[in-house]
Design an enzyme around this catalytic site. Structure first.
Site, PDB file in Angstrom:
ATOM      1  N   GLU A 196       0.828  -1.206   0.000  1.00 16.54           N
ATOM      2  CA  GLU A 196       0.000   0.000   0.000  1.00 16.54           C
ATOM      3  C   GLU A 196       0.855   1.246   0.000  1.00 16.54           C
ATOM      4  O   GLU A 196       0.557   2.236  -0.642  1.00 16.54           O
ATOM      5  CB  GLU A 196      -0.916   0.006   1.232  1.00 16.54           C
TER       6      GLU A 196
ATOM      7  N   GLU B  24       3.682  12.288   8.564  1.00 19.59           N
ATOM      8  CA  GLU B  24       4.523  12.491   9.739  1.00 19.59           C
ATOM      9  C   GLU B  24       5.189  11.162  10.116  1.00 19.59           C
ATOM     10  O   GLU B  24       6.389  11.115  10.403  1.00 19.59           O
ATOM     11  CB  GLU B  24       3.699  13.023  10.919  1.00 19.59           C
TER      12      GLU B  24
END
Lengths: 386, 342, 386, 342
Positions: free
Chosen positions: A243, A370
Site C-alpha cells: 500500500e 509524519e
C-alpha cells in the site's frame, strides 16, 4: 543505463493506447461512491477483464497477462492518460491480492482472484477502528473460534468502498489475551453476512466514500482465514508495504494530471499570473521526477534489490505532489473566477475540486506523512529513536 | 496610540460571541446544512435585538453610530462561529456604504429599517460578481462601471450556485442599473465597497482559523495513538504553532485595516487604506488556508467526514480564503500600491 | 483603538530623523567584527550617547531620556531607516542591562550602566558552552568562592563580540554539587582578567564574530556578582525573556530592510521576474505585520498585561522573516547576474549576502525555532508535553 | 530499459570516490582554503592517472570513449567531496564539446593532451559569463553570439572575482573571437554547451546535498542536548527526511538528463534534451538549497563557523544552486519548452 523501452514494450503501449481510445465510456461515469456509479464502474471492470486489461501483471490463469512491472507502468500511464474511469476494485487488486498471492491457499486463490479481477466481487478494506488509525496494532475487534467458524464482534471504520462492496478483508484479534501485533488474524468476510451491519460515512463532499462496519456475533467460516491464525499482522504487512509502495500510486496518475494542468493553463485566457505559470512548471517537474524515480525503483525490483527508503519516500512525495497539482489548478481557476462555489456542477472546475478533496486524504492515509518521515529518518537514515 | 480594543468593544464582541455559542452551535449548523435554506431559524432576529445590524449606522437613523474598528472584533467572532447569516454583508459592508455614499433621503429610508434588521441588506462583490444570501435579502448593493447601486432583490434575477458549504448561499445575478437605484457615481465609492468587503472576509477568515486551531488543539490533546496523545508528537505541536503564528500576525493587520477604513487614511507612513486592507487579506487568507490544511492533517481521517464538525469550518475557511480576492489577488493589488508593478 | 501618535511622539520622530540625517557617518563603517571597525563603532556609540540617543528608554541619570516603549519603537524605526551603523554594544544594552536594572545593586548600576551607554565599555555575552547550547542549564564552567573572590575554571563559547569586548557577562556553576538550573551564579568579568584567554572564532564569512573564552583560575571580585550566589538562572532568565522578546529585534530593523528590498526591485532593469515581485510583496507585508504586532504588544506592556505567546511567536516570525527578506534580495540579484561570487566587494550585493549569512543565525540563536515552536505549543496552546 | 548504473560505471565512480576521500579530505580542503591558489597540490595529477580527464574523449584520441551517463555518477562524487579542481569543466563540458563540434584536426591536437590531463580545459558559462579556474587552465571554451570558441588562456584578460568559497576560483574575462579560435557556428553547439554545463552543476549539487545530509545525520546522532541526542527530536528527524526526499527525486532526473545528452534525445515522450536538463537542475538546485538551510539549522551555531567542515559544503552548495542558472532560471526555461510561455 538504458532508458529505451524494448520493441515489445513499444508495441504493448500502442495496443493499450488503441484499445482504450476505442473503448472508454464517452460520458464521464457518475462517482463510484454513488450506488449507480458503483455498478457502472463494476461494469467497466468487467469490460477491462474481458479484454485482458484488468490485471496485466497477474498470471494468465487468474485473468492476467503475466506481464512485468515495466509493462504495468506503461499500462498505467496509458490508462490515466486516456481519461478512463477510476478503478473501483483497487482495494482488492492492490491491497488484498498481494497478500492472497503470498499467503492464500490454492483454493482461496481460485475462489477469489478471478472474481476480483472481473469486478464480479468488489472488495472493501476493513482495518481501521475508531481507536486504531495510525496505530493499527491497537485493534480491538475480536473473533472467537467456534468449531469451523470465527465469531466476530466489534467495529471497523474508514472502510473505503464499504458502502456497496461485496466482500470486506479485516484484521481481527483472535487471541483475546494478546497485545499489539500478536494474536491477530486476517479474515475475508462476505458483506451480506448475518450480524454484519454497515453505515455509510459521508466524505467532505457528501458522498459515502467510507463505511463503518459493525459486527454482532457475525459468523465467518474458517476457510476464509487468510494465512494462519495469529499471523494476521504479517499478512497485513505484506499488504501494507504494498500500500505504501509503488503499486497504489502509479506515476501515470500524476503525469496525466500534470498534463491536464498544462492544458488548463493553456486554455486560460487571459494568461494566468506568471507565478501560477511557475507553479505549473513546478508541479509538472515533480510529476516527471516521480515518473523516473518509479522507473528506477522498477529496475531495482527487477534486479531483486531490497527496497529500503523507496516506499516511505515515494508515499510522502506522491501524496504532497497530488495536493500541489490540484491546489495549483484551483488557484488558476480562482484567479479567473470564483471557483469555490462550483462544487457540484459537472464542470472542469468541479473535477479539480473533487480531485483536491481526494488528494487531501493522501498525506493522511496509509500511514500519515509524519509517520513516514519518522520511518525515513529512523529506518533509512539511522537516526536514534529515543 | 493605543492598539487594543476598548472595554466597550470587548464587551459587545463577547456578548455576540455568547449568543452565537448558544444559537449558532456546531449542532445547529449541522442541522442547517441539511435544510434547503441552509439557515438557522431565529438567529438573525436574536442578533438584531442586540443592535448589531445597525452598529455602523448613525444614531440619527436608529443605529449605534459605531465604525469598522468596533465591528472588527465581532466579525472575527462571526467567523469563529461560522455564522450562517449575512451579518457581515449587511452590517459591515452595505449599511456603512449607504451611510457614507447615499443621499440623505434615500439613506434615511433604508437605514432606519436596516438598523433594526427588518430590512435585510446584502452586497455583490465588485471582484467576483457573486452575491451572498440573495433569497433572504431585501436590498442588494451592487457596482457597475464605477457606479454604486442599491437594487431591491425583487428587481433582479438570480441563479443559485451550489456552494461547497450548504450554509453559505451564493447566486449569480442579472440586473440593470436605473437612475432610481443609483447611490453614487464616485469611483471612490467602489473602492470603499471593495475595502469593506475585503476587510469583512479577512476578519471572518481569522476567526475561522482561530476556531480550527482551537478544535485541533483540543482533538490532539485527547486523541491517543501508540499509547499517548497525538499532540505529544513534535510534528503535531509544530503544525499547531505554525497555525498560531499565522493567526497572531494576521489579526493585528485586520484591526489596523479597520481603523484605516474608519479614518479614511492609513496609520502607516506612505501607505493607503486599500494597502492596509489588502495586506490584511493577504495574511488572513494565508492563515486560514494553512489552518484548513493543518487542522485536517492533525485530525486525520475523522476530519475528512461530513459527520465531524471540523468540515463546517474547513468549508467556510476555503470560501473565505478566496472570496473578495485570494492572497494572490491582494499581493498583486499591493504590488501596484507599492509601485512595484504598473 | 487609537493608532495615531501623540504630538510629542510626532515631534520626537522628527527630532530623531533630523539628527540622524545630519550625523550618520558618510561612509559605511568597516564590519564591527574587525578590530578597526570595532573601535569606529565604539566611537559612534559615544557620539550617540553624547547626544542622548544611545539608550532613550533609560533613566536620565544613566544617560537615557526616560522615554517609553512607544518612543523606543519610533527611535528604532528612524534609526534603521536612516541606515545608521549597527550597534556594537547590543549585548550590553539589550541583554545585560535588563538584568542589571532588575538585580543590580545601586553600586553596580552606577558602575556599569553609564559606561555601557557611552560605549566606553563594550560587553560580550558568555553563556554558551560546547555542551550547553540550546540546553543552557547544562553549564559546566565552575567558580569557587575564595574569600572575596570567585575563581573561575572552564570554557565558554559563541561569545558574540568576544574578540574585542571589554567585559563579559557569564553564567557559572558556583555550587559544584548542583545540577541543571540550581547552583548557578551570574558574574561580570573584565576581559583583561588574569587567567582569561580568548580565541576568536571565525564566522562563515571569515570575520571573528565570536570568541571562545578559556578560564584558568581566573579571579573575579565578588562585587561583580549580579544577583545572589546561586540565583544565576533567574538573573539569566530575566535577560533571556528579554532576548527572546521585543527588545532584541525592533520592527524598524525589518521594515527598513523591506524598504531597501522594494528599492532594489525598483532599481533592477529589466524588471525582475514576476514571481520575485510577489516575493517582495510577501516579505514587505510580513515586515509590516511584524511592525503592527510589535505595536500591539507595546500596548499590552504599557497596560501591564502579561506577555504569553508574544516572545516565542515573535522570535520565530522575525528570524524567518529576516532570512526571507535577504533570500528574496539574493534571488533578485542572482536573476540579473551571478551574485554569489561578489562576496567581499563592498557593493550592494555584498551587503545583502552578509545580511543573509547573518540572518541564517536567527533561527538558531536565542533558543532555536524548533524549541520556540515547542514552547508555543506547550505553554501557550497547552498541548501535552509527554 | 534498465535504469541503474552498470557495474563498470559503479566501479569507476567508486574508484574516484576513494581517491577523493584520501586526497580531497575535509582537512585538505580547509588547508586549500588558506592558500592563495585554493588548490590541493597533486590532486589533478592523481585524478588524471585514472583516465578521468579523457573519460568522454574518443579512444582514437587517447580517451576512454565513454559518455555523460558514465560521468554522471562521478560528477556526484566530485560534489560530494567538494573537489576543488575543475574536473567537471574539463572532462564533462569542454572535452565532450570539442569532441562533438570541433573539426578533426583541431580536435586531435587538443584532445590528445586533454585526455592525459596535461592540457587543462575550462569553460565559460553562456548563462552568466564567468569562468572557473582560469589561472590553472590552458584553454577556455567560450561562446559569443551563437559561436563556440576555444581560446588559449594566455590570449584572454581576466579579473579574479572574490568567491564566497576560496577553493572555487572564478574570473570575469575579456576576449575577442578570431577565426583561429572558432570551433563551431552551429547554434545547437551553444545549446549543447549549456546543457552539459547545467548537467554537471546539477550532478555536483546532488553530491553536495548528499554530503550535507550525511554530515547532519552523523552530527545530530552524536550531539546531545537535554540529555539525549538532538536527532531524537521529531523536528530534526523531519528536517533530515525532507533533505533525503529532495535528493532522492533530484538524482534520477540528473541521470536521465545525462542519458538524454548522450543520446541527443529525451527518453520522455514529447520532451527535449534541454527540458530534461532543466528539470534536473531545477530539482537539484532546490535540493541543495534545502540541504544547506536544514544542515545549518540542525548543526546550530557550530555550523556557522569557518572551523567546522560544514561550511565547505554550504558554500559549494550555495554556488552550485545558482551557477549555470538557478531553479527560477530553469523553471522559466521549462515554461518555454512546455509551451506555457513564449
Amino acid at each position: 543505463m538504458d532508458l529505451d523501452p524494448t520493441r515489445e514494450q513499444k508495441d504493448f503501449r500502442t495496443e493499450v493506447r488503441n484499445w482504450l481510445k476505442g473503448n472508454i465510456p464517452k460520458e464521464t461515469l457518475p462517482s463510484m461512491d454513488t450506488q449507480e456509479g458503483f455498478e457502472l464502474h463494476r461494469a467497466w471492470e468487467k469490460k477491462l477483464f474481458e479484454n485482458g486489461w484488468s490485471v496485466v501483471t497477474w498470471p494468465e490463469k487468474y485473468g492476467g497477462r503475466d506481464l512485468g512491472i515495466l509493462e504495468w507502468l506503461i499500462f498505467e500511464e496509458e490508462y490515466y492518460h486516456s481519461g478512463a474511469p477510476g478503478r473501483v476494485n483497487t482495494n482488492g487488486i492492490n491491497l488484498l491480492a498481494p497478500a492472497l498471492f503470498d499467503f492464500g491457499s490454492d483454493e482461496q486463490k481460485n475462489r477469489f482472484l478471478q472474481s476480483m479481477a472481473s469486478g464480479e466481487e468488489i472488495w472493501a478494506q476493513g482495518w481501521s477502528e475508531p481507536d486504531a488509525g495510525s496505530d493499527l496494532a491497537s485493534i480491538k475487534t475480536k473473533a472467537k473460534k467456534d468449531g469451523e467458524w470465527f465469531v466476530i464482534n466489534g467495529q471497523k471504520t474508514w472502510c473505503s468502498r464499504g458502502a456497496w462492496a461485496d466482500w470486506i478483508f479485516c484484521i481481527v484479534r483472535t487471541d483475546p489475551d494478546s497485545e499489539r501485533h500478536q494474536g491477530l488474524s486476517y479474515l475475508l468476510v462476505p458483506a451480506d453476512s448475518e450480524g454484519l451491519e454497515r453505515r455509510p460515512v459521508n466524505r467532505l463532499d457528501g458522498e459515502p466514500a467510507f463505511a463503518e462496519i459493525f459486527f454482532d456475533d457475525c459468523h465467518v467460516h474458517s476457510s476464509n482465514l487468510l494465512g494462519r491464525e495469529g499471523e494476521g499482522w504479517s499478512v497485513a504487512m505484506s499488504t501494507a508495504s504494498n500500500e505504501r509502495g509503488l503499486n497504489l500510486r502509479a506515476p501515470g496518475r500524476f503525469t496525466a494530471v500534470a498534463e491536464r494542468l498544462v492544458n488548463l493553463h493553456e486554455a486560460t485566457e487571459p494568461k494566468p499570473d506568471p507565478s501560477l505559470t511557475e507553479e505549473v512548471v513546478n508541479s509538472w517537474v515533480r510529476a516527471h521526477a516521480y515518473r523516473w524515480q518509479a522507473q528506477r525503483t522498477a529496475t531495482r525490483i527487477l534486479e531483486g534489490e531490497p527496497l529500503n527508503s523507496e516506499p516511505s519516500i515515494m508515499k510522502v512525495f506522491w501524496s504532497e505532489l497530488d495536493v500541489e497539482l490540484h491546489a495549483t489548478a484551483l488557484r488558476i481557476l480562482r484567479d479567473r473566477s470564483d471557483l469555490i462555489t462550483e462544487f457540484l456542477n459537472p464542470s472542469d472546475e468541479t473535477e479539480w475540486l473533487m480531485g483536491y478533496l481526494f488528494a487531501l486524504a493522501g498525506p493522511i492515509y496509509a500511514g500519515t506523512n509524519e509517520i513516514q518521515r519518522n520511518i525515513i529518518a529512523e529506518r533509512v537514515l539511522g537516526l536514534p529513536r529515543k | 496610540m493605543r492598539f487594543a480594543p476598548t472595554e466597550q468593544q470587548e464587551q459587545f464582541a463577547s456578548n455576540i460571541a455568547s449568543i452565537l455559542e448558544k444559537e449558532c452551535s456546531a449542532e445547529a449548523l449541522q442541522l442547517a446544512g441539511e435544510e434547503p435554506s441552509g439557515r438557522i431559524g431565529g438567529l438573525w432576529e436574536t442578533l438584531s435585538e442586540t443592535g448589531l445590524m445597525g452598529i455602523a449606522i448613525p444614531e440619527e437613523f436608529g443605529g449605534l453610530g459605531m465604525g469598522s474598528s468596533d465591528l472588527v472584533f465581532i466579525l472575527e467572532e462571526l467567523g469563529r462561529s461560522a455564522c450562517s447569516e449575512p451579518v457581515a454583508e449587511h452590517a459591515a459592508v452595505a449599511a456603512p456604504l449607504i451611510t457614507r455614499w447615499a443621499q440623505n433621503e434615500t439613506a434615511r429610508e433604508i437605514l432606519e429599517e436596516s438598523a433594526a434588521g427588518s430590512r435585510k441588506l446584502t452586497v455583490g462583490s465588485p471582484i467576483d460578481e457573486r452575491v451572498v444570501s440573495v433569497e433572504s435579502s431585501d436590498l442588494i448593493l451592487l457596482s457597475k462601471e464605477n457606479e454604486l447601486h442599491a437594487v431591491p432583490t425583487k428587481e433582479i434575477e438570480h441563479t443559485p450556485m451550489t456552494s461547497i458549504d450548504p450554509r453559505y448561499k451564493t447566486s449569480a445575478i442579472e440586473w440593470s442599473p436605473t437612475p432610481k437605484t443609483l447611490i453614487s457615481k464616485e469611483p471612490e465609492a467602489i473602492e470603499d465597497m471593495t475595502n469593506r468587503g475585503v476587510l469583512s472576509a479577512a476578519a471572518q477568515a481569522v476567526g475561522v482559523a482561530q476556531k480550527l486551531l482551537e478544535m485541533t488543539v483540543s482533538y490532539v490533546s485527547e486523541r491517543k495513538q501508540f499509547g499517548k496523545p497525538v499532540g505529544t508528537n513534535q510534528a503535531v505541536k509544530h503544525h499547531c504553532s505554525d497555525m498560531a503564528i499565522a493567526i497572531e500576525f494576521a489579526r493585528p493587520l485586520v484591526q489596523v485595516a479597520s481603523w484605516a477604513i474608519d479614518n479614511e487614511r492609513s496609520p502607516t507612513e506612505n501607505f493607503t487604506v486599500s494597502g492596509e486592507v489588502s495586506a490584511a487579506k493577504t495574511l488572513a487568507s494565508e492563515a486560514v488556508e494553512l489552518a484548513c490544511r493543518s487542522a485536517l492533517q492533525c485530525h486525520g481521517a475523522i476530519g475528512y467526514t461530513v459527520e465531524h464538525d471540523l468540515q463546517i469550518w474547513l468549508k467556510r475557511g476555503w470560501i473565505l480564503a478566496s472570496t473578495w480576492g485570494d492572497a494572490l489577488f491582494h499581493r498583486r493589488r499591493l504590488g501596484k500600491i507599492l509601485g512595484l508593478t504598473d
